[in-house]
Design an enzyme around this catalytic site. Sequence first.
Site, PDB file in Angstrom:
ATOM      1  CB  CYS A  94      -0.896   0.043   1.234  1.00  0.00           C
ATOM      2  SG  CYS A  94      -1.946  -1.395   1.481  1.00  0.00           S
ATOM      3  CG  ASP A  95       2.853   5.058  -1.160  1.00  0.00           C
ATOM      4  OD1 ASP A  95       3.899   4.791  -0.524  1.00  0.00           O
ATOM      5  OD2 ASP A  95       2.524   6.216  -1.463  1.00  0.00           O
TER       6      ASP A  95
END
Length: 236
Positions: A94-95
Amino acid sequence: MTAPSPRLLLASASPSRRRILRAAGIEPLVLASEVDEDALEAAHPHADVHELASLLAEAKARSVLAQLEAGAPAAIAGDAPLDPSVRTLVLVACDSVLELDGRPVGKPHTAHRTRELWDRMAGTSPVLWSAHWAGLLTRESAQAPWTLTDHRAAAGATTVRLASPEPEELEAYIRTEEPFEVAGALTIDGLGGAFVTGIDGDHHNVIGLSLPLLRRLLADMGVRWTDLWNAPGALG
């Protein structure tokens, strides 16, 4: 003999993402990615916020895949070790990137940059984008390499309504250094939570990992969310 349940491998050392998963019944394995986020952002100056967050999430996933190919399983961490009999891993990367005035706002890193961002953000309602990349990894035996057999990607967006901290409050917050290494110089699950007056959307997405979005991605690959439950208390 019943096949062991799949394990979730988180491509991040983020304590917040680990807390989200644990609270949802999943004790993740962890293998931190090795991505220069600032360099990737500089290499894509014209990317919009959604695209940038997605590029970063995929880059983190690819970094961990490369580590696995190079024999990194010995470096996989987690309070519940990887059982050699496990044949399926769910890799999650994720970011998060904040969108302010149509432009991406990443991690400020410094007090000066944090102060500049809050001068612009105070009293506004920016959008926090969290991109998710999920991959299905399988292997034939404990000695065999992991193979990526499927993957999905999507991003969630949550509007964050911000307060206007008094100058003394902002300086106190800056002195903690908490906002330096978080997207948009703000948190909702830490010291900065008092400066968030409300949100529109999934609150987990603001912390960095949307459970309903991730559940949908995994379902698209044939992985039932409840099959990943393995944290103490999740199974009764």
